[in-house]
Write a protein that holds these residues in place. Structure first.
Motif, PDB file in Angstrom:
ATOM      1  N   UNK A   1      84.811  54.332  88.409  1.00 36.15           N
ATOM      2  CA  UNK A   1      83.675  54.920  87.692  1.00 36.15           C
ATOM      3  C   UNK A   1      82.348  54.392  88.237  1.00 36.15           C
ATOM      4  N   UNK A   2      82.335  53.100  88.595  1.00 37.38           N
ATOM      5  CA  UNK A   2      81.154  52.530  89.239  1.00 37.38           C
ATOM      6  C   UNK A   2      80.886  53.217  90.575  1.00 37.38           C
ATOM      7  N   UNK A   3      81.953  53.416  91.350  1.00 36.03           N
ATOM      8  CA  UNK A   3      81.822  54.083  92.646  1.00 36.03           C
ATOM      9  C   UNK A   3      81.264  55.490  92.491  1.00 36.03           C
ATOM     10  N   UNK A   4      81.805  56.231  91.531  1.00 34.96           N
ATOM     11  CA  UNK A   4      81.365  57.606  91.310  1.00 34.96           C
ATOM     12  C   UNK A   4      79.897  57.665  90.925  1.00 34.96           C
ATOM     13  N   UNK A   5      79.479  56.808  89.994  1.00 36.32           N
ATOM     14  CA  UNK A   5      78.083  56.822  89.548  1.00 36.32           C
ATOM     15  C   UNK A   5      77.140  56.425  90.673  1.00 36.32           C
ATOM     16  N   UNK A   6      77.478  55.363  91.383  1.00 39.15           N
ATOM     17  CA  UNK A   6      76.645  54.893  92.494  1.00 39.15           C
ATOM     18  C   UNK A   6      76.487  55.959  93.563  1.00 39.15           C
ATOM     19  N   UNK A   7      77.601  56.532  93.992  1.00 35.83           N
ATOM     20  CA  UNK A   7      77.554  57.499  95.088  1.00 35.83           C
ATOM     21  C   UNK A   7      76.877  58.800  94.678  1.00 35.83           C
ATOM     22  N   UNK A   8      77.071  59.216  93.447  1.00 34.86           N
ATOM     23  CA  UNK A   8      76.437  60.454  92.983  1.00 34.86           C
ATOM     24  C   UNK A   8      74.918  60.323  93.051  1.00 34.86           C
ATOM     25  N   UNK A   9      74.387  59.220  92.534  1.00 32.57           N
ATOM     26  CA  UNK A   9      72.935  59.034  92.531  1.00 32.57           C
ATOM     27  C   UNK A   9      72.414  58.843  93.951  1.00 32.57           C
TER      28      UNK A   9
ATOM     29  N   UNK B   1      81.898  58.214  84.298  1.00 31.31           N
ATOM     30  CA  UNK B   1      80.840  58.033  83.305  1.00 31.31           C
ATOM     31  C   UNK B   1      79.963  59.278  83.193  1.00 31.31           C
ATOM     32  N   UNK B   2      79.877  60.047  84.286  1.00 34.16           N
ATOM     33  CA  UNK B   2      79.036  61.244  84.269  1.00 34.16           C
ATOM     34  C   UNK B   2      79.638  62.359  83.423  1.00 34.16           C
ATOM     35  N   UNK B   3      80.952  62.305  83.238  1.00 34.86           N
ATOM     36  CA  UNK B   3      81.659  63.415  82.597  1.00 34.86           C
ATOM     37  C   UNK B   3      82.136  63.054  81.193  1.00 34.86           C
ATOM     38  N   UNK B   4      81.319  62.317  80.457  1.00 30.61           N
ATOM     39  CA  UNK B   4      81.640  62.003  79.062  1.00 30.61           C
ATOM     40  C   UNK B   4      80.368  62.112  78.233  1.00 30.61           C
ATOM     41  N   UNK B   5      80.544  62.405  76.951  1.00 32.46           N
ATOM     42  CA  UNK B   5      79.423  62.406  76.029  1.00 32.46           C
ATOM     43  C   UNK B   5      79.116  60.982  75.584  1.00 32.46           C
ATOM     44  N   UNK B   6      77.934  60.811  75.027  1.00 27.02           N
ATOM     45  CA  UNK B   6      77.557  59.539  74.430  1.00 27.02           C
ATOM     46  C   UNK B   6      77.097  59.770  73.002  1.00 27.02           C
ATOM     47  N   UNK B   7      77.308  58.793  72.147  1.00 22.10           N
ATOM     48  CA  UNK B   7      76.939  58.914  70.740  1.00 22.10           C
ATOM     49  C   UNK B   7      76.274  57.625  70.256  1.00 22.10           C
ATOM     50  N   UNK B   8      75.268  57.774  69.400  1.00 23.57           N
ATOM     51  CA  UNK B   8      74.731  56.602  68.734  1.00 23.57           C
ATOM     52  C   UNK B   8      75.761  56.020  67.774  1.00 23.57           C
ATOM     53  N   UNK B   9      76.723  56.859  67.376  1.00 22.37           N
ATOM     54  CA  UNK B   9      77.845  56.493  66.503  1.00 22.37           C
ATOM     55  C   UNK B   9      77.374  56.117  65.095  1.00 22.37           C
ATOM     56  N   UNK B  10      76.508  55.128  64.974  1.00 21.60           N
ATOM     57  CA  UNK B  10      75.982  54.739  63.669  1.00 21.60           C
ATOM     58  C   UNK B  10      75.045  55.798  63.100  1.00 21.60           C
ATOM     59  N   UNK B  11      74.733  55.633  61.836  1.00 23.08           N
ATOM     60  CA  UNK B  11      73.659  56.396  61.200  1.00 23.08           C
ATOM     61  C   UNK B  11      72.378  55.568  61.289  1.00 23.08           C
TER      62      UNK B  11
END
Length: 488
Positions: free
Chosen positions: A240-248, A188-198
């Motif tokens: 992905x949960x493991x990665x996010x949890x451990x990183x923080x 999850x840390x290594x992806x972009x996020x978008x509002x997608x909508x206008x």
């Protein structure tokens, strides 16, 4: 420090939590054993209905800090000055699979962000892709049914997936995203996020602008191959949960830089394609990125169920200066999300800590909503439950959240408004042509792997026609790969 005492839900001390009450040492259980009955009944009700989509998710707390002045475009208070910080909660998720699914799968990712602003919660509910498969919400239940487990076989069926896409040429752009390298983020840390909508922004002078949100990961985009993803899903379904949890936990603070594209509202009507079509992006050459601020995640939830599973995001949670656009998919979501939460969590889900408007004065909503299942807001004996009243209750401001939108025409079911350059394939072809030869090779292999399993020849041919329409080389390579696998 005094020893903590185990109690029932009503607070009475529990004398024995190891043995049930019985009629003698060898006799049957007693109905009067309140602790046993309460414990079993409570356990039976520990699971709430999972989300129909985005069921499997992870979350974290953090803050958003404004780095650039955008007051010329919006009067939103939390964006009003450089250096302003707002507490946030984010939920990442997969879309199609159930709660017990694996993280490392080929699927869009939800990117839902809650800003606890001084003017109420602002929910920005997006994905890790800037586009989507469809442009009209009336098709959404059918689309999701086609992607979910088949009612007979109990698994996701290529026949269903590709049959729907064969009848939805507008999905070609998103399919090209999904089947490409970014279809499986490394974390999850290594992806972009978008509002997608206008969305619509409105400034202090009442001027309206349409905007698109882009959260660019500061960690860099990293993705998994299909082969590596399959290995990882088997090794750790919660990768992905493991990665996010451990990183923080180890002090790494994942971050994203927010940019927006800004279109003056007056330009929307004559833009060369429909700017409210969720299957399309706005070219950066037309509307470049403007930096807004930085999102930082720095704290894990203490309880996944209470804070992640019960987190409720709704696109209709706007604040003054931000509002909706005529984007049909967004308009549908304004109703659907809040309604889903009322079903899953109850009408008082906004009183749960993770969903409460923590940033407003008093840290809670102030309105005339009353009663309902799990109501926790009592008020004083003098509070009234109607408005207007003569008792100093909360009153309306008279100021609209955003600028009005002009509407015209006859009621009825209409196709989306056509613009001069609207089509379902051009942007999919552009995305394909941006890819390297290695990326194209993986994209074609991923598409062919699924499409070759479809049993109906007419469904295969309809899908191949979409890729041919996007780009001649794209279509040719997919067709050759599909036929090679079907002939093997």
């Amino acid at each position: 420090m005094s020893k903590r005492v185990l109690t029932t839900e009503s607070g009475a001390p529990v004398a024995d939590n190891q043995n049930s009450a019985t009629a003698g040492a060898g006799g049957p259980l007693l109905l009067q054993d309140q602790h046993l009955l309460e414990k079993l009944a409570r356990f039976n009700r520990e699971r709430i209905p999972e989300r129909v989509v985005h069921a499997r998710g992870s979350g974290a707390y953090g803050h958003f800090e404004v780095t650039d002045d955008v007051t010329a475009y919006t009067r939103a208070d939390f964006l009003s000055e450089v250096g302003r910080r707002t507490d946030t909660f984010i939920r990442f998720s997969t879309v199609a699979d159930a709660l017990g699914g694996a993280d490392a799968v080929r699927d869009p990712r939800g990117f839902a962000l809650k800003f606890y602003t001084a003017e109420g919660n602002y929910d920005l509910v997006g994905n890790n892709t800037p586009v989507f498969f469809i442009r009209d919400p009336v098709k959404f239940p059918d689309f999701i049914h086609s992607q979910k487990r088949d009612p007979f076989t109990g698994r996701q069926e290529p026949d269903n997936v590709w049959d729907f896409w064969a009848h939805a040429p507008e999905a070609t752009h998103q399919i090209t995203w999904l089947m490409g390298d970014r279809g499986i983020p490394a974390s999850y840390r290594h992806m972009n996020g978008y509002g997608s909508h206008t969305y619509q922004w409105t400034n202090a002078e009442g001027e309206a602008f349409f905007v698109k949100y882009h959260f660019k990961t500061d960690q860099g985009v990293r993705c998994l191959t299909s082969e590596r993803a399959a290995e990882l899903a088997g090794q750790d379904p919660a990768s992905h949960q493991t990665d996010l949890l451990q990183a923080i936990e180890r002090g790494v603070k994942p971050s994203w830089t927010l940019y927006v594209q800004i279109m003056p509202a007056a330009e929307a009507a004559d833009y060369r394609f429909n700017p409210f079509d969720l299957t399309k992006v706005w070219p950066h050459a037309d509307y470049p990125l403007h930096r807004v601020g930085r999102l930082v995640l720095d704290r894990n939830p203490e309880n996944i169920f209470a804070e992640v599973e019960q987190a409720a995001f709704s696109p209709n949670n706007f604040v003054p200066g931000i509002g909706p656009s005529p984007d049909r998919m967004l308009q549908g979501r304004l109703f659907a999300y809040a309604d889903a939460h009322r079903y899953r969590l109850g009408v008082n889900h906004t009183q749960l800590p993770v969903n409460s408007p923590q940033g407003v004065p008093g840290g809670a909503a102030d309105n005339y909503g009353r009663d309902g299942l799990m109501a926790t807001r009592n008020g004083s004996r003098y509070d009234k439950n109607y408005e207007p009243n003569s008792h100093s209750g909360p009153a309306q401001t008279g100021t609209a959240l955003s600028a009005p939108l002009a509407v015209q025409g006859w009621t009825g079911t209409h196709a989306t408004l056509a613009h001069s350059k609207d089509d379902d394939f051009h942007q999919a072809g552009e995305l394909y042509r941006l890819m390297s030869q290695e990326e194209k090779q993986r994209l074609v292999a991923n598409i062919a792997g699924g499409l070759s399993q479809v049993s109906r020849d007419d469904v295969v041919e309809k899908n191949l026609a979409h890729f041919h329409a996007a780009d001649a080389d794209y279509g040719r390579r997919v067709e050759e790969a599909v036929h090679a696998l079907r002939d093997a």
